[in-house]
Design an enzyme around this catalytic site. Structure first.
Site, PDB file in Angstrom:
ATOM      1  N   SER A 261      37.068 -37.310 -34.739  1.00  0.00           N
ATOM      2  CA  SER A 261      37.909 -36.516 -35.641  1.00  0.00           C
ATOM      3  C   SER A 261      37.927 -37.136 -37.034  1.00  0.00           C
ATOM      4  CB  SER A 261      39.352 -36.408 -35.159  1.00  0.00           C
ATOM      5  OG  SER A 261      39.519 -36.957 -33.924  1.00  0.00           O
ATOM      6  N   ASP A 286      32.777 -27.148 -32.608  1.00  0.00           N
ATOM      7  CA  ASP A 286      33.485 -28.179 -31.829  1.00  0.00           C
ATOM      8  C   ASP A 286      32.828 -28.526 -30.498  1.00  0.00           C
ATOM      9  OD1 ASP A 286      35.684 -29.990 -31.687  1.00  0.00           O
ATOM     10  OD2 ASP A 286      36.717 -28.664 -30.307  1.00  0.00           O
ATOM     11  N   ARG A 378      47.269 -26.583 -38.054  1.00  0.00           N
ATOM     12  CA  ARG A 378      46.035 -25.943 -37.595  1.00  0.00           C
ATOM     13  C   ARG A 378      45.935 -24.483 -37.983  1.00  0.00           C
ATOM     14  NH1 ARG A 378      42.198 -29.050 -34.411  1.00  0.00           N
ATOM     15  NH2 ARG A 378      43.235 -31.027 -34.084  1.00  0.00           N
TER      16      ARG A 378
END
Ligand code: OXD
Ligand code: MN
Length: 600
Positions: A261, A286, A378
């Site tokens: 990350s 991802d 997010r």
């Protein structure tokens, strides 16, 4: 209509156990999404953003204790600890199940129980897998609609007998009569359990409503359970972006990349190349599921249907394509609200607005020392919003190169290639980021290794994971497997970052693709193959030759320290059973650096 007996029996069993007020089968239609969203807005759980500025978009604010994946409450639950290995929290399934069954008993009282059939990967594709999430969270249902393929078509497959992975989720906040429902119900930390039962291919999550803890298709299914299935079935489930590149001669290639990350994975997945004639398109940001097909090559799909991206740091400068992606049909979580009903987060604009409502729901004024958005706030947006989405994003694509990387201010050059596949496994095993002041840790300057960017996501023993990667060599010819590279965009000197990054990263990708064609554009060093600077595209690039040389410096004494650090790390992690391939690779590296070999 559900006809599958296994599913019908399971719904009945969970209904009896969790005692919801109502059961809703998620059909995945726009109508159901809109009605559920409206109901969430009316009940005060979500805020509808200004439709003129951000059409069809919602803002949620989570409980301040429920803001991220909780690794310390994430478990791999098997019969034997050895199956989970040294990187996982293990509880025996015999011990964990009764604890969780107790928690689940009556946990959905006063709530709707949603039954969400979903497909990870395009519906019906042989590489895809089906799950059913039962949840008492409408937030989860809405997010799953964006992040996965849901609804009747998936149910049809289940009705035809297609196996599915049972994913049970409860926010862990039963409502007894007269009790008020908070905006973001969840359970206290010690009652949160994000549990995986790889032997039964089953997920039980309790107590958190947030992201990877609750949207069970993502990290829980597509990485932890899928990695364990992949090991048994001979494929790979990896924490990787998938990028399509077209060169000026219209040659199309695909690469995947694993980065821990905060290393710009989503930015790279949506790169706007700075070099003329190059085109980059997004397949995934991802997760990649990869299978060797009949032609012997490794093919990837993105099992997801959306992006669950970190908002702070995303701007027109860092990722204009993400900014367009989140312009509509998006669920935001824990960002700030503007006075005109839009969203804001750090770095979205250079200057913050004068007034905002922060992620706690309080007034925030420019200059306030606190941040108005949470650092892990997010956006959830459909892939189809992305302006750079490849038109063939639903087809398996052949992978030419795999990139590993991390945030390393020193030691690691901008790019190097592994000598061969096993050396590539070694590079994956040592990747990581240097701990900075931004991390709550007192080990500043030390490297936090995150092998294959999979440390929190390998659903089984990492020793078997390494061996599984090695087994790819027996499943096809080495020359058909992707070439493996190690990237470091973050090397610094005393003035700051040496590499401009972003669109200029295409220069590195160009070199990578040339290497996959065996172009003689490299020099050999003790750590791997690196660009011959005379054959690296530096056209119109504002980086001095000195800086370029610094970016590619392989310093003997620094590498002696790096080797010691790797050795200590291997010993701490694997103790007396470091996988043979890693010992051999470490010894070969020592040999090339003229150091003494390890004798484990
Ligand atoms: C993610 C993560 O949310 O890796 O993608 O944590
Ligand atoms: Mn991730």
């Amino acid at each position: 209509m559900i006809k599958n007996k296994i599913l019908l029996d399971w719904i009945k069993e969970i209904k009896e156990l969790c005692q919801p007020d109502e059961v809703v089968i998620w059909e995945g239609t726009q109508k159901q999404y809109d009605e559920t969203a409206d109901e969430q807005v009316q009940s005060g759980k979500a805020i509808r953003l200004n439709p003129k500025l951000r059409p069809n978009s919602l803002l949620y604010r989570s409980h301040p204790s429920d803001v991220a994946r909780v690794e310390k409450r994430t478990f791999i639950s098997t019969k034997n600890i050895e199956t989970a290995g040294p990187t996982n929290h293990w509880i025996s399934s015999d011990e964990l199940k009764p604890i969780m069954l107790d928690l689940y008993r009556g946990s959905m009282k006063g709530r709707i129980m949603y039954v969400i059939p979903f497909s990870m990967g395009p519906i019906g594709l042989d590489m895809s897998r089906i799950g059913v999430e039962i949840t008492d969270s409408a937030y989860v249902a809405l997010n799953m609609q964006i992040m996965t393929r849901t609804g009747q078509k998936v149910l049809d497959l289940i009705n035809q007998g297609e196996p599915f992975i049972k994913c049970l989720h409860s926010v862990g906040y039963p409502l007894e009569p007269g009790m008020e429902d908070p905006k973001w119900p969840c359970a206290p930390m010690e009652k949160k359990y994000i549990s995986h039962f790889p032997e039964e291919e089953m997920i039980w999550s309790y107590g958190s409503g947030y992201g990877g803890n609750a949207l069970l298709g993502k990290k829980c299914l597509a990485l932890r359970i899928a990695s364990s299935m992949a090991q048994k079935q001979g494929w790979l489930a990896e924490h990787m972006l998938i990028l399509k590149l077209t060169d000026p001669n219209q040659k199309v290639s695909y690469i995947t990349g694993a980065f821990p990350s905060a290393c710009g994975k989503t930015n790279l997945a949506m790169i706007n190349p700075s070099l003329d004639g190059w085109k980059a398109e997004t397949v995934g940001d991802d997760i990649a599921w990869m299978h060797i097909k009949e032609d012997g090559r490794l093919y990837a799909i993105n099992p997801e249907a959306g992006f669950f991206g970190v908002a702070p740091g995303t701007s027109l400068k860092t990722n204009p394509n993400a900014i367009e992606t989140v312009s509509k049909n998006t669920i935001f979580t824990n960002v700030a609200l503007t006075d005109d009903g839009d969203v804001w987060w750090n770095d979205l604009t250079k200057e913050a607005p004068d007034h905002l409502i922060d992620w706690h729901g309080n007034d925030w004024y420019k200059g306030d020392p606190s941040k108005p958005d949470h650092p892990n706030s997010r956006f959830t947006s459909p892939l189809t919003n992305c302006p750079t989405l490849a038109e063939n994003y639903e087809q398996p694509v052949p992978i030419s190169a795999i990139l590993f990387g991390g945030r390393r201010p020193s030691t690691i050059p901008l790019i190097h290639q592994s000598f061969d596949f096993e050396h590539g496994i070694f590079l994956g095993s040592i990747m990581g980021s240097e701990i900075t002041a931004a991390t709550i840790d007192d080990n500043i300057g030390k490297v936090r290794r995150d092998p294959f960017a999979m440390l929190p996501f390998i659903g089984y023993n990492i020793k078997d994971y390494i061996q599984h990667w090695q087994s790819m060599l027996t499943r096809t010819k080495e020359n058909l497997l992707p070439k493996i590279f190690y990237i470091n965009w973050f090397r610094k000197d005393e003035h700051g970052y040496l590499w401009p990054g972003f669109g200029e990263n295409i220069r590195v990708l160009k070199w990578v693709l040339e290497r996959t064609e065996n172009k003689q554009n490299y020099i050999s060093t003790p750590i791997g193959l690196m660009p011959d600077l005379g054959k690296f595209d530096l056209s119109n690039l504002d980086v001095s030759l000195d800086a370029m040389q610094e970016l590619f410096k392989v310093d003997q004494s620094t590498w002696i320290d790096e080797v010691t650090s790797i050795e200590n790390y291997y010993q701490a992690l694997y103790q007396d059973s470091i996988p043979r391939v890693l010992v051999n690779q470490l010894n070969a590296l020592k040999d090339r650096l003229n150091l003494q070999k390890t004798t484990v």
